[in-house]
Design an enzyme around this catalytic site. Structure first.
Site, mmCIF file in Angstrom:
data_model
loop_
_atom_site.group_PDB
_atom_site.id
_atom_site.type_symbol
_atom_site.label_atom_id
_atom_site.label_comp_id
_atom_site.label_asym_id
_atom_site.label_seq_id
_atom_site.Cartn_x
_atom_site.Cartn_y
_atom_site.Cartn_z
ATOM 1 N N TYR A 158 0.385 -0.686 -0.130
ATOM 2 C CA TYR A 158 0.122 0.032 -0.158
ATOM 3 C C TYR A 158 0.730 1.183 -0.126
ATOM 4 O O TYR A 158 0.122 1.977 -0.914
ATOM 5 C CB TYR A 158 -0.852 -0.340 1.599
ATOM 6 N N LYS A 162 0.914 4.059 -3.319
ATOM 7 C CA LYS A 162 1.020 5.600 -2.857
ATOM 8 C C LYS A 162 1.981 6.372 -2.822
ATOM 9 O O LYS A 162 2.031 7.342 -2.975
ATOM 10 C CB LYS A 162 0.466 6.275 -1.323
#
Length: 258
Positions: A158, A162
């Protein structure tokens, strides 16, 4: 000054959470909307609510941003008046679990990257040319995260997604430097939405994430998006990082647990 009234905002992942809050804030300002999600029932609910409350036009587009053909055909199908998009908010995103990379299901890698990175690219590739073709002094907002600045335990994939959003936003700004388009990365810290419930698969576990700190709300993030896109055309905010009080970085958080 309200510079958003009458504009057309395209918001991905708008059926709940931060995306829904962003849609509501734009509707409050008198902007018309195209809202996308994979959940038709939720989109229709948002459409009815915002049209009734604010008298704006809300158009729904069923769309899985991780499917490039779905994105392309969906946006191509829009009538000409809905292709004059002023603001694109790439909000759709997700996280899957808190498992170490070497212990994770490889399918989760695809799910996160296909949505958070490729989805942003597919939608941007379809919408930005429309903005340029119509010579619109528009704005692209990508919803990143403080997770994009540094990795944390159990969040490697994750965080990487990002981090890619951060770099892609910078790349877009460079690519569009000779156009009227502005590009902004919004990086929230801890935001209490259903995001953690989906990630952890358990509301009790999700609630424990925010215990001892007053986290940001979806409305806080939406207010920040409105601020950035409502500024005069000569002002471009490249990046905003917002965190709740008592959060210093993505991983440095003080909690008062009683």
């Amino acid at each position: 000054m309200n510079r958003l009234k009458g504009k057309l905002a395209f918001i991905t992942g708008a059926s709940s959470g931060i995306g829904r809050a962003i849609a509501e804030r734009y509707a409050e300002q008198g902007a018309n909307l195209i809202i996308t999600s994979r959940r038709e029932e939720k989109l229709l609910e948002v459409k009815g609510d915002l049209e009734n409350k604010y008298g704006v036009e809300v158009n729904i587009l069923l769309q899985d941003v991780s499917n490039p053909e779905d994105v392309r055909t969906g946006i191509d199908s829009l009538p000409e008046n809905l292709k004059k998009i002023d603001i694109l908010v790439n909000n759709a995103g997700l996280a899957v679990g808190m498992t170490k990379i070497h212990e994770s299901d490889p399918a989760s890698f695809d799910r996160v990257m296909d949505t958070n990175v490729k989805g942003l690219l597919y939608v941007s590739r379809a919408v930005i040319p429309l903005m340029l073709e119509n010579n619109i002094p528009g704005h692209i907002v990508n919803i990143g995260s403080t997770a994009g600045n540094a990795a944390y335990a159990g969040g490697g994939v994750y965080c990487a997604s990002k981090s890619a959003v951060k770099t892609l936003t910078d790349g877009m700004r460079i690519d569009l430097i000779d156009t009227p388009l502005r590009v902004t990365n919004i990086q929230p810290g801890m935001v209490e939405t259903n995001f953690s419930v989906i990630r952890l698969g358990n509301k009790e576990k999700a609630d424990s994430v925010y215990k001892g700190i007053e986290a940001l709300t979806a409305d806080d993030v939406a207010d920040t998006v409105i601020y950035a896109t409502n500024l005069p055309q000569n002002v471009q905010i490249s990046e905003i990082t917002l965190m709740p009080n008592h959060q210093a970085t993505g991983t440095n958080i003080y909690k008062e647990v009683k």
